[in-house]
Design a protein around this motif. Sequence first.
Motif, short mmCIF file in Angstrom:
data_model
loop_
_atom_site.label_atom_id
_atom_site.label_comp_id
_atom_site.label_asym_id
_atom_site.label_seq_id
_atom_site.Cartn_x
_atom_site.Cartn_y
_atom_site.Cartn_z
N ARG A 120 0.97 -1.35 -0.15
CA ARG A 120 -0.05 -0.05 0.01
C ARG A 120 0.89 1.16 -0.08
NH1 ARG A 120 -3.48 1.56 4.62
NH2 ARG A 120 -2.68 3.78 3.81
N CYS A 121 0.05 2.31 -0.16
CA CYS A 121 0.72 3.81 0.05
C CYS A 121 0.92 3.94 1.55
CB CYS A 121 0.04 4.84 -0.70
SG CYS A 121 0.19 6.52 -0.34
N ILE A 239 5.28 -5.22 -9.13
CA ILE A 239 4.60 -4.15 -8.62
C ILE A 239 4.53 -3.26 -9.74
CG2 ILE A 239 4.30 -2.30 -7.28
CD1 ILE A 239 3.95 -4.89 -5.61
N GLN A 243 0.83 2.09 -12.11
CA GLN A 243 -0.27 2.33 -11.27
C GLN A 243 0.15 3.24 -9.79
OE1 GLN A 243 -2.36 -1.55 -10.98
NE2 GLN A 243 -2.85 -1.07 -8.90
N VAL A 244 1.06 2.50 -9.06
CA VAL A 244 1.76 3.36 -8.13
C VAL A 244 2.03 4.83 -8.34
CG1 VAL A 244 3.24 3.28 -6.12
CG2 VAL A 244 2.49 1.20 -6.96
N HIS A 247 -0.98 7.19 -8.50
CA HIS A 247 -1.67 7.34 -7.14
C HIS A 247 -0.77 8.32 -6.35
CE1 HIS A 247 -3.32 5.69 -3.19
NE2 HIS A 247 -2.07 6.26 -2.97
N TYR A 269 -2.61 -1.66 -2.86
CA TYR A 269 -2.21 -2.35 -4.28
C TYR A 269 -3.18 -3.53 -4.71
CZ TYR A 269 0.43 -3.56 -8.21
OH TYR A 269 0.97 -4.13 -9.24
#
Length: 340
Positions: A120-121, A239, A243-244, A247, A269
């Motif tokens: 996750r963030c 990963i 996408q990251v 975000h 994620y």
Amino acid sequence: MATLAVVCFLMMYWASMMAMPIPRDTLSEGHGFEDPGQHSKDVEAATSGVVSTFVPLDDSEVAKYFQDYGFLPQSLHVETDPESVEVNLTDAILKFQDFFELPPTGVADARVQELIDLPRCGLPDVFSFSVGFFRWYDLNLTYRIVELDDSMPLGRQVIGDVIRDAMQMWMSVTSLILCEVNDPDVDVDIHIRHFQGEHGDGISFDGPGGTLGHAFLPTFGEVHLDAAENWTVDTGDGIDYFQVVVHEIGHALGLMHSGVEGAIMYPFYRFRSDVELHQDDIQGIQLMYGTPDDLQRDVREHRCPYSGPTRSPSGQRQGFEKTKVLLSRIESLTGYFLME
């Protein structure tokens, strides 16, 4: 503590007077600020049919997780005050379940554990104090990849292309102009950096999995990504970098986490084969920056025509060093802003 460092930076955002507040009642649902009155009613209703809300206190990782992401007070002593932890942990789980639209059981059930275990963030989901809503005043912003890590599996060209595509995704639904400037002698608004482990902002990276990245709200202009991840592009074998990055850029533009599964600003994620902005993301970002139709047509169709000469990152850290100096100066004040 992750939350403590974010509090420091948010204090600086407010003090800088460079950000423009947005009325709270115009924000879309699902973004991370709690309404204490409404929550107390939800807790009462949720717990009325719960037989047992006990969460084993020997699992200190659960309590620390909720502290790090805003659901438990930082002032709570997990090791020395187990009775208070037990009472507060039940409430924290209910807040977590409410935010992410899970059944309100008040216990760390399988669905709660599933989310906790996901990468996750690193930014908190909820702040229990009012920090306002922040945006960039200038809609013509620049960015640069300031630091890379030689161990990263993606090359500089791929990383640059992916970040450019991520910026374009946010530009496609707003009046923002987000252009890359490679010249290290030109100051930029947003710095994109790749680190491993502790890197000076109080929010350490933890190696593969876990925390993937974090970013700071306007007008600070810092996006940090964990260089230790197995970064890939358009594949679920590692990963997905794109996408990251989409975000984290959302945070750098002023968006908080969303509790809406499927939104880009959802903090957890899961690989997506087709990365798109959710209506929740679009509504939130357009409240701050309008739509592409707010730009003149010739400007809208020719944003970022030139980004300067391509150069390898020099590893300069001047802007980030200033960040750490400011952080150290206000650390002594943060005790007044800890979550109670």
